[in-house]
Design an enzyme around this catalytic site. Structure first.
Site, PDB file in Angstrom:
ATOM      1  N   HIS A  37       0.828  -1.207   0.000  1.00 17.18           N
ATOM      2  CA  HIS A  37       0.000   0.000   0.000  1.00 17.18           C
ATOM      3  C   HIS A  37       0.864   1.259   0.000  1.00 17.18           C
ATOM      4  O   HIS A  37       0.583   2.228  -0.723  1.00 17.18           O
ATOM      5  CB  HIS A  37      -0.891   0.040   1.248  1.00 17.18           C
ATOM      6  N   GLN A 153      -8.669  -6.859 -11.365  1.00 21.64           N
ATOM      7  CA  GLN A 153      -9.283  -5.609 -10.905  1.00 21.64           C
ATOM      8  C   GLN A 153      -8.748  -4.421 -11.689  1.00 21.64           C
ATOM      9  O   GLN A 153      -9.511  -3.537 -12.103  1.00 21.64           O
ATOM     10  CB  GLN A 153      -9.004  -5.415  -9.414  1.00 21.64           C
TER      11      GLN A 153
END
Length: 281
Positions: A37, A153
């Site tokens: 992240h 995705q």
């Protein structure tokens, strides 16, 4: 760093920043940050003047019996990590505001959502596309950074942006891995020490496939059987899928004669882990 929990406040901040001529970079997440992240946030910071990170464990992308309720959450920890990276706004909306009782509109990218995780998790990508479009409308970013561990995705979001003429640049970021190759994931926290050792087999299987292709093996049926045997030789593993696909359309291929996506989904204990690579013949 500002913590915003209200959609109206988030929209007002973005409108002001845009009026001032700044570029907004956006990283949508479900939280419980790890180095993967943080790498997305750093990339957004390189490409934009201001960075917004959202944390929203999206209920409509989880199916029955999945880990929505047990998905790891720690806002205080996440806020500290985001601030250290230099994020400008952490957006933490509630499910009640994102999906009020009258909510009835969904977004579906039909073809790209069908194979791989779409086949195994019905409705998942409808939930993903819907929440990402909502977040794009709320945050109004110039660009958004997505990790390529979730390769399907990434393709789904790129297609949605193209089809709906959205003014958002979609930036893919390479998979961030642990030292032994395991793709970083919030779900890695589910692994026991013994399961964590077995989980290395996903990355090792990707490397094995590339090695076998370099040795001249091109038949997908042969490669798939060998990879499945290799993975299942590790304790605690259960294969969800091992698939070889066109990297743009996700259509299955029978031979690896050009660049090919190898995508894996494997349960290690209760953790469902995914990984992928682009194979080069």
């Amino acid at each position: 760093m500002r913590l915003l929990t209200n959609i109206k406040e988030m929209k007002a901040w973005s409108e002001r920043v845009r009026r001032e001529g700044a570029r907004i970079g956006f990283v949508p997440t479900m939280g419980y940050f790890h180095e993967g992240h943080l790498a997305l946030m750093r990339r957004a910071k390189e490409l934009a003047d201001k960075v917004v990170v959202s944390i929203f464990v999206n209920p409509i992308q989880f199916g029955p019996g999945e880990d929505f309720k047990t998905y790891p959450r720690d806002l205080e920890r996440d806020a500290r990590m985001a601030e250290e990276v230099g994020v400008d706004v952490l957006f933490f909306p509630t499910a009640e505001e994102m999906y009020p009782p009258s909510f009835q509109t969904f977004v579906e990218v039909t073809e790209l959502s069908k194979p791989l995780c779409g086949a195994k998790r019905p409705g998942h990508f409808r939930g993903v596309a819907t929440v990402v479009l909502k977040l794009f409308n709320i945050v109004s970013p110039h660009l958004a950074v997505f990790g390529l561990k979730d390769y399907q995705q990434y393709l789904v979001i790129k297609q949605m942006v193209r089809d709906l003429n959205l003014e958002v640049e979609i930036v893919g970021h390479p998979i961030v891995r642990e030292e032994d190759g395991l793709a970083m994931s919030s779900r890695n926290t589910y692994l026991s020490p013994a399961e964590r050792q077995s989980a290395r087999c996903l990355y090792q299987a990707l490397c094995l496939a590339q090695k076998r292709i370099k040795e001249g093996v091109q038949e997908v049926a042969v490669l798939k059987e060998e990879l499945e045997r290799f993975i299942l030789a590790h304790p605690f593993t259960k294969i969800d899928y091992v698939e070889f696909c066109d990297p743009e359309t996700l259509a299955p291929v029978a031979r690896v004669e050009q660049e090919t996506l190898l995508a894996l989904a494997v349960f290690v204990g209760r953790a469902r882990l995914i990984d992928n690579t682009i194979l080069k013949p």
